[in-house]
Design a protein around this motif. Sequence first.
Motif, PDB file in Angstrom:
ATOM      1  N   TRP A  67      16.662  57.248 -12.043  1.00 40.65           N
ATOM      2  CA  TRP A  67      17.698  56.203 -12.514  1.00 40.65           C
ATOM      3  C   TRP A  67      18.785  57.080 -13.046  1.00 40.65           C
ATOM      4  CZ3 TRP A  67      17.630  51.766 -10.768  1.00 40.65           C
ATOM      5  CH2 TRP A  67      16.231  51.204 -10.682  1.00 40.65           C
ATOM      6  N   ARG A  68      18.768  58.124 -13.810  1.00 38.93           N
ATOM      7  CA  ARG A  68      19.662  58.849 -14.231  1.00 38.93           C
ATOM      8  C   ARG A  68      20.371  59.447 -12.898  1.00 38.93           C
ATOM      9  NH1 ARG A  68      16.682  62.930 -17.506  1.00 38.93           N
ATOM     10  NH2 ARG A  68      18.680  63.653 -18.219  1.00 38.93           N
ATOM     11  N   PHE A  69      19.864  59.873 -11.875  1.00 41.12           N
ATOM     12  CA  PHE A  69      20.528  60.304 -10.882  1.00 41.12           C
ATOM     13  C   PHE A  69      21.324  59.497  -9.877  1.00 41.12           C
ATOM     14  CE2 PHE A  69      20.452  61.038  -6.189  1.00 41.12           C
ATOM     15  CZ  PHE A  69      21.044  62.306  -6.116  1.00 41.12           C
ATOM     16  N   LEU A  70      20.463  58.245 -10.023  1.00 37.84           N
ATOM     17  CA  LEU A  70      21.305  56.915  -9.392  1.00 37.84           C
ATOM     18  C   LEU A  70      22.480  56.719 -10.087  1.00 37.84           C
ATOM     19  CD1 LEU A  70      18.515  54.663  -8.380  1.00 37.84           C
ATOM     20  CD2 LEU A  70      20.222  55.648  -6.826  1.00 37.84           C
ATOM     21  N   ARG A  71      22.674  56.803 -11.353  1.00 38.61           N
ATOM     22  CA  ARG A  71      23.830  56.496 -12.171  1.00 38.61           C
ATOM     23  C   ARG A  71      24.835  57.431 -11.905  1.00 38.61           C
ATOM     24  NH1 ARG A  71      26.479  56.111 -16.817  1.00 38.61           N
ATOM     25  NH2 ARG A  71      26.833  53.985 -17.639  1.00 38.61           N
ATOM     26  N   GLY A  72      24.698  58.509 -11.542  1.00 43.75           N
ATOM     27  CA  GLY A  72      25.541  59.494 -11.049  1.00 43.75           C
ATOM     28  C   GLY A  72      26.126  59.211  -9.953  1.00 43.75           C
TER      29      GLY A  72
END
Length: 180
Positions: A67-72
């Motif tokens: 999720w954190r990667f996708l946010r970027g």
Amino acid sequence: MSAPGPRLRRPRWLHRWALVCLLALPLDAAWANDPATVQQLLREGRTADALATVDRGLKASPQDLQWRFLRGVVLTEQNKLSEAEAQFLQLVAERPDLPEVFNNLAVVYSRQDQYDKARQALEMALRLQPLNPVTHENLGDVYAKLAAQSYARALEQQPGHAGLPAKLALVRELFSPRPR
């Protein structure tokens, strides 16, 4: 950091790059459909909906790497480059073993015309995953951008140099749209 003279167009690979790197990260089976939903929303240009989907995932699992990667990725697509850079730098600090994060950090730097930083990020990605053809291609594109900047500076300093205009034109041609 922008080159003197006309600005080069953003190459087509920057549009696809983040999604290609996204597919390489492992998925948690509990929400395997949500990353696909985010990818679909991004393909449709619905970045606000994609960010809302990511934020729901982060609310449920705030430390989840995917999720954190996708946010970027979504922030990059929204052209919120400072926020995307911060997101990827935080991931790099926590997980310096993931080449996908470095690839996407390079996308952010490239969109900011910071090609030397993009080069460094891509070289790190290649140290982690030396046989990634997408990363090699992207690094070649960044080197071409760096070459264009150098040729433009040289031409500005020495306008009468016979070979520089041809070299600059050749490198710029790499990034011009091709008829389909």
